[in-house]
Design a protein around this motif. Sequence first.
Motif, PDB file in Angstrom:
ATOM      1  N   LEU A 115       0.847  -1.196   0.000  1.00 55.12           N
ATOM      2  CA  LEU A 115       0.000   0.000   0.000  1.00 55.12           C
ATOM      3  C   LEU A 115       0.879   1.242   0.000  1.00 55.12           C
ATOM      4  CD1 LEU A 115      -2.664  -1.054   2.623  1.00 55.12           C
ATOM      5  CD2 LEU A 115      -2.861  -1.136   0.148  1.00 55.12           C
ATOM      6  N   ILE A 116       0.647   2.132  -0.925  1.00 49.08           N
ATOM      7  CA  ILE A 116       1.397   3.372  -1.015  1.00 49.08           C
ATOM      8  C   ILE A 116       0.443   4.511  -0.667  1.00 49.08           C
ATOM      9  CG2 ILE A 116       2.701   4.902  -2.523  1.00 49.08           C
ATOM     10  CD1 ILE A 116       3.372   2.440  -4.218  1.00 49.08           C
ATOM     11  N   GLU A 117       0.842   5.286   0.331  1.00 44.05           N
ATOM     12  CA  GLU A 117      -0.008   6.402   0.753  1.00 44.05           C
ATOM     13  C   GLU A 117       0.549   7.712   0.288  1.00 44.05           C
ATOM     14  OE1 GLU A 117      -1.102   6.316   4.849  1.00 44.05           O
ATOM     15  OE2 GLU A 117      -1.306   4.157   4.810  1.00 44.05           O
TER      16      GLU A 117
END
Length: 49
Positions: free
Chosen positions: A47-49
């Motif tokens: 997951l890339i925020e």
Amino acid sequence: MRAKSQWTPGGSLLWLIAAILASLVVCSRSKPAAEPDDVAEEVEIELIE
């Protein structure tokens, strides 16, 4: 002119037996559904925020 044909009880019974036998033959010759393979691989989710 031909008279309209009617189903007799014996004819109806023979038709029913033939339909059941035909269904059994078709179902017995069909290939069974393939079983799903066991998934042994791990799945990574990033997951890339």
